[in-house]
Design a protein around this motif. Structure first.
Motif, short mmCIF file in Angstrom:
data_model
loop_
_atom_site.label_atom_id
_atom_site.label_comp_id
_atom_site.label_asym_id
_atom_site.label_seq_id
_atom_site.Cartn_x
_atom_site.Cartn_y
_atom_site.Cartn_z
N LEU A 242 2.70 5.94 105.94
CA LEU A 242 1.62 6.52 105.58
C LEU A 242 1.13 5.26 104.62
CD1 LEU A 242 2.60 9.82 104.45
CD2 LEU A 242 1.13 9.37 106.00
N GLY A 243 1.88 4.38 104.36
CA GLY A 243 1.20 2.99 103.49
C GLY A 243 1.41 3.33 102.16
N LEU A 244 1.91 4.30 101.45
CA LEU A 244 1.79 4.66 100.07
C LEU A 244 2.76 3.79 99.30
CD1 LEU A 244 1.85 8.54 100.52
CD2 LEU A 244 -0.22 7.09 99.62
N PRO A 245 2.58 3.60 97.98
CA PRO A 245 3.51 2.86 97.25
C PRO A 245 4.97 3.41 97.09
CG PRO A 245 2.08 4.08 95.90
CD PRO A 245 1.39 4.14 97.28
N THR A 246 5.87 2.54 97.25
CA THR A 246 7.40 3.05 97.04
C THR A 246 7.76 2.85 95.57
OG1 THR A 246 8.10 1.09 97.74
CG2 THR A 246 7.66 2.83 99.76
N ASP A 247 7.15 2.16 94.97
CA ASP A 247 7.81 1.98 93.49
C ASP A 247 7.48 2.87 92.41
OD1 ASP A 247 5.33 1.24 93.63
OD2 ASP A 247 5.22 -0.24 92.10
N ARG A 248 6.64 3.91 92.96
CA ARG A 248 6.23 4.95 91.81
C ARG A 248 5.82 6.17 92.75
NH1 ARG A 248 0.80 5.16 91.94
NH2 ARG A 248 -0.44 3.52 92.78
N ALA A 249 5.63 7.35 92.02
CA ALA A 249 5.19 8.69 92.89
C ALA A 249 3.82 8.43 93.10
CB ALA A 249 5.50 9.81 92.09
N PRO A 250 3.31 8.48 93.88
CA PRO A 250 1.66 8.31 94.46
C PRO A 250 1.00 9.51 93.94
CG PRO A 250 2.80 8.95 96.30
CD PRO A 250 3.92 8.60 95.48
N GLN A 251 -0.32 9.35 93.64
CA GLN A 251 -1.17 10.66 93.24
C GLN A 251 -1.78 10.98 94.52
OE1 GLN A 251 -0.20 10.26 89.97
NE2 GLN A 251 -2.10 11.05 89.50
N LEU A 252 -2.19 12.28 94.29
CA LEU A 252 -2.58 12.86 95.43
C LEU A 252 -4.00 12.18 96.10
CD1 LEU A 252 -2.36 15.51 97.26
CD2 LEU A 252 -3.91 16.59 95.36
N SER A 253 -4.95 11.59 95.07
CA SER A 253 -5.84 11.06 95.73
C SER A 253 -5.45 9.79 96.63
CB SER A 253 -7.06 10.49 94.62
OG SER A 253 -6.17 9.65 93.81
N GLU A 254 -4.56 9.17 96.24
CA GLU A 254 -3.99 7.96 97.02
C GLU A 254 -3.34 8.53 98.55
OE1 GLU A 254 -2.18 4.71 94.25
OE2 GLU A 254 -1.19 6.65 93.76
N LEU A 255 -2.70 9.55 98.35
CA LEU A 255 -2.08 10.41 99.62
C LEU A 255 -3.40 10.62 100.39
CD1 LEU A 255 0.04 11.63 101.24
CD2 LEU A 255 -0.20 13.59 100.14
N LEU A 256 -4.30 11.14 99.92
CA LEU A 256 -5.44 11.57 100.75
C LEU A 256 -6.27 10.53 101.23
CD1 LEU A 256 -6.33 14.87 98.61
CD2 LEU A 256 -5.07 14.86 101.14
N GLU A 257 -6.23 9.39 100.77
CA GLU A 257 -6.86 8.16 101.46
C GLU A 257 -6.38 7.77 102.52
OE1 GLU A 257 -7.22 5.04 98.38
OE2 GLU A 257 -8.34 6.16 96.96
N VAL A 258 -5.22 7.87 102.89
CA VAL A 258 -4.63 7.49 104.03
C VAL A 258 -4.24 8.57 105.14
CG1 VAL A 258 -3.55 5.33 102.96
CG2 VAL A 258 -2.24 7.36 103.16
N LEU A 259 -4.29 9.85 104.51
CA LEU A 259 -4.09 10.88 105.38
C LEU A 259 -5.12 11.32 106.16
CD1 LEU A 259 -1.20 12.42 105.82
CD2 LEU A 259 -1.76 14.18 104.13
#
Length: 937
Positions: free
Chosen positions: A8-25
């Motif tokens: 998904l390309g999300l950051p692995t050093d912190r818990a991603p925000q919902l908006s970040e998740l939905l940008e790539v999903l």
């Protein structure tokens, strides 16, 4: 939390925000996840879900992402509670919002539904999922998703914060409910269905889609079409909007209101008002400090709650390998749930800060042990439950240990290890639910408490009566309940089908006559403008148990029901059954009710009905309250007055029955007359019954006797033997051939014969100028389909005080005990086997009951209507071997009724095969009613 997958390309050093998740999903990634989850499903994995959630309700996990929600919940130890069996604690007084009022917080069980505000039983901070048996299957995963998202708590938590969290949590649940869980069910050619409120037609279409989606190949195929991609994209777009609304609202203090056609989550504003004071009170803070881990079990900032929502979405889309053992996770969830409920209980006792401290410490210690890797988490949980059951008191005027432990779900991985005291609380909650559903179910379960303990441990279903039936069979085999109780429960389940589904509205909305009819008896001055009629939504069903016993069971007060001892009916009995306006209706047809129902074959004007001498306003009011009858304001539509007379109603019923059931006139056929004579010559049945009837009628001296249906003259001969020289017998029969045999048999000047029935015999009496003293009818009255008319004509031909004596097989009046003997069961099985061997339905023709006669009470009422009183019914027994019974069956009028109408030419073969299968000396008993009624003076 399960980590997001790297693709998904999300950051692995912190818990991603919902908006970040939905940008790539996007929809494509969602469908890829759904296909991967579907491909990983196995029967073993599905079995582990069933064992964990213990719900046997079709449709809970049909589609891949519904299955995934249940699988992720299992990994976290989350189960759903059943609102119907969870003791929902009331709010502590300080929690009630000044603008909301206490009514919002009230809950009550009515029928098979919890009546409550949508947002008070719902608590998004509850560790367990919120569900209700009988609700739509989608509500099951809805509760699981809310529990996965959880809640946030931080200092100075405001209603604004609570509202935004509730709105975002509901948005994630809605993503799953309306969109993700539909992937694999809907397809390109599916109808457009409003999934929030489908109408009846759409609901049927949806059920068809659900049925199709149970095939895994169908699900996979539907994950590839264009509609699936559109569903996924639409759901994600809605969640993007809500993620923006949450972030902007929490950061800038500006409320973003959705506009159509977006989903509206306005309930979150009410949720905030209803729950804010609870969430910021000392009881809630105490629960947090004793039982929960910050940033693990709840979020500690708005940003952390946003990340929890994102993590829940990722978990719902990430295939997982299920753990073999989730006992620790389940125990953790249960202990957190118990901790919250215990703090709630302390607040109700005005001890929010320190009440029940030793017990709360025991829960906290149990959590520490489970989280520390204890090798027996079920054992830890059992010790805590045992201690709570022992130490939490049960005040007379408020909730205590029983309510605390009525969790609405089975707490243990292994139900056998649950302490008895804890299980008893859940069983008592089940009994409470049964009473709310219907008193007959509640009294049954209260009278069979060992069965309740079994039910709460088993897989739960939508229909309570079905669950009772499922567990009754093994309980009877193990002698926990007796077989009469098992049979009674089986009949209750049969009732359940006629009550209809527990739709939560009291079955009212689709039934217009309930909506129009009055709920109570109108005032006396207005009754002439009302019509009363039998409830058209009820069915009259055979009741195999004593109506009097059932009525007594229904009168038992709750909490004082004795151990259940069902009593079988000794005659054919009935009950009125169906869906009522408030819930199920079940009314055993006692003699009191039977009299009322006979008067209401057609609508009656209310004032005229109450004016009858054997009715009272109180009795009619009770019938309206019980929903046996409906009362309408429509006198202009009343049926013609002559149709309200009971005699005419029965006349009309007889004519209609005769028209609907045309019969072959066997008694005018040579073959039947000859067969009857052969049987009468070999058997003493009709001679013995004639002698018995004549004796009971007191035939003697110079009496004038009517022999109705005299046949070949056996009863005439028996009467002549008791009469003096001045006595007279006039026999009548519609069959010319039978009368020819009678005249040949009897050469006596005191006897004469005429063709016809009661009317012709009455004409003969009128011509003679002398009414009859006694009327006899041996084994023939039921041949007159219009029983009432024939009995009325007999009365017209009798003098006042004269006697009408007739005989009929006891089974025709509902007395069947002689058909229950082991010997007769052998005989009945032989009949069924022969029918089956001939390719006929083994149950095609019953061996008892004649609809023209009904039962003893009905027959008595008919005779009373026809001006007979002092009606006496006495049983008479005739022992005969199977060979003699088969001889009787061999007569054409009988044997051709033992096979289907299109197979009458096979009836002789049927008799031959029956003889081959039975021991001719098998002892049987034949029971008859000898009835004597006096013509009213």
């Amino acid at each position: 939390m399960l980590p997001p997958t790297p693709p998904l390309g999300l950051p692995t050093d912190r818990a991603p925000q919902l908006s970040e998740l939905l940008e790539v999903l996007d929809g494509g990634r969602v469908l890829d996840a759904a296909r991967a989850i579907e491909a990983a499903r196995t029967p073993t994995r599905e079995g582990s879900l069933a064992a964990h959630h213990r719900l046997a309700v079709p449709g809970l996990t049909t589609t891949p992402l519904a299955y995934q929600a249940a699988a992720v919940a299992r990994e976290r130890g989350i189960v759903t509670f059943d609102r119907l069996e969870r003791a929902l604690l009331p709010p502590a007084p300080p929690w009630v919002h000044p603008e909301i009022g206490p009514d919002v917080y009230r809950t009550a069980l009515r029928g098979d539904r919890l009546h409550a505000h949508d947002l008070w039983p719902l608590a998004q901070d509850c560790p367990a999922g919120d569900y209700q048996l009988g609700s739509a299957p989608k509500r099951f995963t809805d509760g699981l998703v809310r529990a996965l998202v959880g809640f946030g708590w931080w200092g100075e938590l405001s209603e604004w914060d609570v509202m935004h969290m509730a709105r975002l949590s509901e948005a994630v649940a809605a993503l799953h409910r309306y969109w993700l869980s539909e992937l694999g069910r809907l397809h390109d050619d599916s109808p457009t269905i409003d999934l929030s409120r489908p109408d009846a037609h759409q609901a049927a279409e949806y059920l068809e889609l659900e049925e199709q989606a149970r095939d895994p190949q169908v699900r996979l195929a539907r994950l590839t079409d264009a509609k699936a991609r559109a569903i996924a994209d639409n759901g994600l777009q809605t969640l993007r909007y809500e993620a923006y609304a949450y972030g902007y609202g929490m950061a800038h203090g500006v409320l973003v209101e959705p506009e159509p056609p977006s989903l509206a989550f306005g309930e979150a504003t009410e949720y905030a008002k209803i729950h804010h004071r609870r969430l910021t009170g000392p009881a809630f803070e105490r629960w947090l400090s004793h039982c929960l881990r910050a940033d693990v079990d709840y979020a500690t900032s708005p940003q952390a709650f946003d990340a929890r929502a994102a993590a829940a979405v990722v978990a719902l889309l990430t295939p997982l390998s299920p753990s073999d053992d989730v006992a620790a996770a389940r125990a953790d969830m249960v202990l957190r749930d118990l901790g919250q409920r215990l703090c709630h209980l302390a607040a109700l006792r005005e001890q929010a800060s320190d009440g029940l401290e030793p017990q709360l410490t025991a829960i906290a210690d149990g959590l520490a042990a489970v989280r520390g890797g204890h090798d027996d988490p079920d054992g830890v949980l059992a010790e805590v439950l045992e201690r709570l059951a022992r130490e939490v008191d049960q005040p007379a005027d408020g909730p205590g240990a029983k309510e605390l432990l009525a969790l609405g779900y089975s707490p243990m991985t292994d139900p056998a290890r649950e302490p008895n005291l804890a299980k008893a609380s859940r069983a008592e909650a089940l009994v409470r639910r049964a009473w709310a559903y219907h008193p007959v179910v509640g009294a049954t379960l209260e009278g069979l408490k060992p069965l309740a303990a079994r039910v709460v441990d088993g897989a739960r279903t939508e229909r309570l009566t079905e669950e009772l039936r499922t567990h009754a069979d093994p309980a009877a085999r193990e002698a926990i309940i007796d077989y009469f109780a098992e049979a009674w429960i089986g009949w209750l389940d049969f009732l359940g089908y006629h009550w209809g589904p527990p739709d939560g509205r009291g079955n009212l909305e689709p039934r217009w006559q309930y909506r129009l009819s009055r709920r109570a008896l109108p005032p006396k001055a207005e009754r002439s403008r009302f019509v009363i009629t039998l409830n058209p939504y009820l069915q009259k069903l055979p009741l195999p148990f004593s109506a009097r016993w059932v009525a007594q069971l229904l009168d038992e007060p709750r909490g004082k029901v004795q151990p259940l001892r069902p009593r079988n009916a000794t005659a054919v009995e009935y009950a009125y059954v169906g869906p009522g306006r408030r819930g199920p209706v079940f009314l055993p047809l006692t003699p009191e009710l039977r009299g009322l129902t006979l008067k209401l074959k057609l609508p009656r004007r209310l004032d005229a009905l109450i004016a009858e001498r054997d009715l009272s306003a109180e009795r009619v009011a009770r019938a309206i309250e019980d929903e046996l009858v409906l009362c309408f304001h429509k006198p202009e539509h009343e049926a013609p007055e002559w149709m309200h007379q009971q005699t005419d109603i029965i006349d009309l019923a007889g004519v209609q029955e005769q028209a609907l059931e045309p019969e072959i006139d066997y008694w005018s056929q040579q073959r039947q007359v000859e067969a009857y004579e052969r049987f009468a010559d070999r058997s003493s049945l009709y001679r013995a019954s004639s002698a018995e009837l004549v004796d009971r009628a007191g035939v003697a001296g110079a009496q004038r006797i009517m022999d109705l249906g005299c046949g070949t003259g056996l009863t005439t001969a028996a009467a002549l033997a008791q009469l003096g020289e001045e006595g007279v017998v006039i026999g009548g029969d519609p069959s010319k051939l039978m009368l020819e045999r009678a005249k040949a048999r009897i050469d006596d000047p005191r006897a004469r014969f005429i063709i016809g029935g009661a009317m012709e015999l009455g004409v003969a009496a009128a011509r003679d100028g002398r009414p009859f003293d006694t009327a006899l009818c041996n084994s023939a009255l039921w041949l007159a389909r219009d029983i009432k008319r024939e009995a009325g004509r007999v009365r017209n031909a009798l003098r006042d005080g004269g006697l009408f004596a007739f005989s009929t097989p006891a089974a025709f009046l509902g007395h069947n005990d002689h058909l229950m003997t082991p010997e007769f069961q052998v005989f009945a099985k032989a009949i069924a086997d022969v029918r089956a061997a001939m390719g006929h339905d083994p149950e095609a023709v019953p061996l008892a009951s004649d609809p023209a006669l009904g039962d003893v009470d009905h027959m008595r009422e008919v005779l009373n209507i026809c001006a007979f009183d002092q009606v006496d019914f006495q049983l008479w027994s005739y022992d005969w071997p199977a060979s003699e019974y088969i001889d009787w069956l061999s007569m054409p009028v009988v044997r051709e009724g033992m096979v289907p109408p299109d197979a009458r030419d096979q009836s002789e073969r049927f008799i031959a095969m029956l003889r081959e299968r039975l021991d001719p000396d098998l002892p049987l008993v034949n029971r008859w009613y000898m009835v004597v009624a006096r013509a009213s003076l």
